[in-house]
Design a protein around this motif. Structure first.
Motif, PDB file in Angstrom:
ATOM      1  N   LYS A  21      -6.455 -12.161  -9.322  1.00  0.00           N
ATOM      2  CA  LYS A  21      -5.323 -11.778  -8.479  1.00  0.00           C
ATOM      3  C   LYS A  21      -4.490 -10.676  -9.126  1.00  0.00           C
ATOM      4  N   GLY A  22      -5.115  -9.827  -9.927  1.00  0.00           N
ATOM      5  CA  GLY A  22      -4.391  -8.750 -10.569  1.00  0.00           C
ATOM      6  C   GLY A  22      -3.955  -7.699  -9.567  1.00  0.00           C
ATOM      7  N   PHE A  23      -2.707  -7.268  -9.640  1.00  0.00           N
ATOM      8  CA  PHE A  23      -2.121  -6.336  -8.690  1.00  0.00           C
ATOM      9  C   PHE A  23      -2.321  -4.915  -9.193  1.00  0.00           C
ATOM     10  N   ARG A  24      -2.971  -4.079  -8.378  1.00  0.00           N
ATOM     11  CA  ARG A  24      -3.270  -2.695  -8.751  1.00  0.00           C
ATOM     12  C   ARG A  24      -2.926  -1.761  -7.594  1.00  0.00           C
ATOM     13  N   CYS A  25      -1.781  -1.947  -7.005  1.00  0.00           N
ATOM     14  CA  CYS A  25      -1.413  -1.208  -5.786  1.00  0.00           C
ATOM     15  C   CYS A  25      -0.284  -0.228  -6.081  1.00  0.00           C
ATOM     16  N   GLY A  26      -0.313   0.897  -5.352  1.00  0.00           N
ATOM     17  CA  GLY A  26       0.728   1.897  -5.540  1.00  0.00           C
ATOM     18  C   GLY A  26       0.732   2.423  -6.957  1.00  0.00           C
ATOM     19  N   GLU A  27       1.908   2.743  -7.466  1.00  0.00           N
ATOM     20  CA  GLU A  27       2.054   3.253  -8.831  1.00  0.00           C
ATOM     21  C   GLU A  27       2.413   2.099  -9.770  1.00  0.00           C
ATOM     22  N   TRP A  28       1.571   1.064  -9.755  1.00  0.00           N
ATOM     23  CA  TRP A  28       1.849  -0.152 -10.520  1.00  0.00           C
ATOM     24  C   TRP A  28       1.898   0.085 -12.027  1.00  0.00           C
ATOM     25  N   ASN A  29       1.171   1.091 -12.519  1.00  0.00           N
ATOM     26  CA  ASN A  29       1.129   1.364 -13.954  1.00  0.00           C
ATOM     27  C   ASN A  29       1.952   2.574 -14.362  1.00  0.00           C
ATOM     28  N   ASN A  30       2.813   3.067 -13.453  1.00  0.00           N
ATOM     29  CA  ASN A  30       3.677   4.201 -13.760  1.00  0.00           C
ATOM     30  C   ASN A  30       4.998   3.672 -14.323  1.00  0.00           C
ATOM     31  N   PRO A  31       5.295   3.935 -15.606  1.00  0.00           N
ATOM     32  CA  PRO A  31       6.529   3.384 -16.186  1.00  0.00           C
ATOM     33  C   PRO A  31       7.803   3.967 -15.583  1.00  0.00           C
ATOM     34  N   HIS A  32       7.673   5.101 -14.905  1.00  0.00           N
ATOM     35  CA  HIS A  32       8.847   5.724 -14.293  1.00  0.00           C
ATOM     36  C   HIS A  32       9.046   5.289 -12.835  1.00  0.00           C
ATOM     37  N   ALA A  33       8.127   4.537 -12.299  1.00  0.00           N
ATOM     38  CA  ALA A  33       8.252   4.080 -10.902  1.00  0.00           C
ATOM     39  C   ALA A  33       9.285   2.965 -10.838  1.00  0.00           C
ATOM     40  N   ARG A  34      10.289   3.163  -9.990  1.00  0.00           N
ATOM     41  CA  ARG A  34      11.336   2.155  -9.832  1.00  0.00           C
ATOM     42  C   ARG A  34      11.945   2.247  -8.430  1.00  0.00           C
ATOM     43  N   SER A  35      11.082   2.624  -7.454  1.00  0.00           N
ATOM     44  CA  SER A  35      11.562   2.790  -6.076  1.00  0.00           C
ATOM     45  C   SER A  35      10.552   2.193  -5.114  1.00  0.00           C
ATOM     46  N   GLY A  36      11.013   1.956  -3.906  1.00  0.00           N
ATOM     47  CA  GLY A  36      10.132   1.398  -2.895  1.00  0.00           C
ATOM     48  C   GLY A  36      10.303   2.082  -1.555  1.00  0.00           C
ATOM     49  N   LEU A  37       9.178   2.340  -0.905  1.00  0.00           N
ATOM     50  CA  LEU A  37       9.172   2.879   0.463  1.00  0.00           C
ATOM     51  C   LEU A  37       8.782   1.742   1.392  1.00  0.00           C
ATOM     52  N   ARG A  38       9.623   1.450   2.340  1.00  0.00           N
ATOM     53  CA  ARG A  38       9.466   0.273   3.196  1.00  0.00           C
ATOM     54  C   ARG A  38       8.132   0.293   3.939  1.00  0.00           C
ATOM     55  N   TYR A  39       7.439  -0.831   3.966  1.00  0.00           N
ATOM     56  CA  TYR A  39       6.179  -0.955   4.703  1.00  0.00           C
ATOM     57  C   TYR A  39       6.528  -1.365   6.130  1.00  0.00           C
ATOM     58  N   LEU A  40       6.183  -0.510   7.098  1.00  0.00           N
ATOM     59  CA  LEU A  40       6.665  -0.689   8.468  1.00  0.00           C
ATOM     60  C   LEU A  40       5.627  -1.193   9.453  1.00  0.00           C
ATOM     61  N   ASP A  41       4.370  -1.267   9.058  1.00  0.00           N
ATOM     62  CA  ASP A  41       3.319  -1.691   9.990  1.00  0.00           C
ATOM     63  C   ASP A  41       3.421  -3.194  10.236  1.00  0.00           C
TER      64      ASP A  41
END
Length: 340
Positions: free
Chosen positions: A237-257
């Motif tokens: 169940k390891g999560f590998r979605c979006g920029e999961w390994n980017n240390p500078h990622a700290r934002s979210g874009l709302r999932y609208l579907d």
């Protein structure tokens, strides 16, 4: 001299006067009508079958107006309908966008019935038939392509513009219910993904979730979740979605579907049961460093597809018109029509 004056003058055959529609013929008619008025010494090699329009060796003249209309009008209709169905007009005024499609279909039907009417009276290859086909093809193709671009890219990009942006959100303090109208969320310093509590729900596709947390302690309610599809390992169940390994990622874009969010909720329910946590008002986000870049990328991709579609259709339509022109030219040399 008297004998010469009494010699009867040769009888000249007059050309019947007929009103032919401008687009009914692929080529302009000559001063002879079905060969009447041809010189008597035309020669055996140039003898013409009864009812044949073009005399071998004669130079044909193209119907320039019909050719120009077939080259220009269908691409213009494609460009307009494609734009209306793919971009801002569709989002703000959907009825207006669909009205352009209806008008295009009505115009196609009108040309088609005119082609049938002209065919009954003229018995010749008609530009009306080509025009009806190319115009109908343009309308249908523009509707399909515009609908695809709107639903795959532009609708979400325009939704994000109408939703609010929240800065410095702390998942440990602010509840999901407070940000129900969020489109872009910039989390506070120290916010990260808790990959130890990630989960996946299998339903043909794998719907993956991981909680967004701040600090080391357990939260009263895990309301912020990073999500993705087919990006978590079935075994661990390891999560590998979006920029999961980017240390500078700290934002979210709302999932609208909405059709996919129900499966993410099921994955969250599984995580609640598995890890003994609570998610009162879960919100789903694409984990990223720059949400605006993703939004701009969607819009740019839509405009690129639009440009490629317009150019491709123009040359496709031009190819069809050239094929029709060559076919009409061959019919002009070798085809025969019934006597009128």
């Amino acid at each position: 001299d008297r004998a010469r004056s009494n010699t009867p003058s040769p009888v000249r055959n007059e050309v019947p006067s007929q009103d032919l529609p401008a687009m009914a013929m692929p080529y302009s008619m000559y001063s002879t009508f079905y060969g009447q008025g041809q010189p008597a010494d035309a020669g055996a090699g140039n003898e013409k079958l009864p009812g044949q329009v073009f005399i071998p060796g004669k130079r044909k003249r193209i119907n320039g107006l019909a050719l120009a209309l077939n080259i220009l009008i269908p691409p213009a209709a494609f460009t307009g309908i494609f734009y209306a169905m793919a971009f801002q007009i569709r989002y703000d005024m959907p009825n207006t966008a669909w009205s352009t499609v209806v008008l295009g279909l009505i115009a196609t039907a009108a040309v088609y019935f005119q082609a049938k009417r002209s065919k009954q009276t003229d018995c010749e290859p008609m530009w009306y038939q080509v025009f009806a086909f190319t115009l109908g093809f343009a309308v249908v193709l523009a509707t399909i392509c515009g609908d695809y671009i709107f639903k795959s890219s532009m609708e979400a990009a325009m939704d994000f513009k109408n939703l609010n942006s929240y800065p410095a959100v702390d998942p440990s303090r602010q509840k999901g219910q407070q940000l129900m109208d969020a489109g872009r969320v910039y989390f506070s310093s120290g916010t990260r993904l808790d990959l130890s509590k990630s989960m996946g729900f299998q339903d043909f596709d794998e719907y993956c979730v991981a909680p967004i947390v701040n600090g080391e302690g357990q939260l009263a309610s895990y309301d912020y979740w990073a999500v993705g599809i087919n990006c978590c390992n079935d075994a661990s169940k390891g999560f590998r979605c979006g920029e999961w390994n980017n240390p500078h990622a700290r934002s979210g874009l709302r999932y609208l579907d909405e059709t996919k969010r129900q499966y993410f909720r099921l994955a969250v329910e599984q995580a609640e049961a598995e890890f003994g946590i609570k998610a009162t008002h879960p919100l789903f986000f694409e984990w990223t460093q720059d949400p605006l870049a993703i939004m701009s990328g969607k819009a740019d991709a839509a405009w690129r597809l639009y440009s490629v579609g317009v150019i491709t259709h123009f040359f496709t339509n031009l190819f069809m018109v050239v094929v029709a022109l060559l076919a009409f030219s061959k019919l002009g040399h070798y085809g025969a029509v019934p006597d009128m």
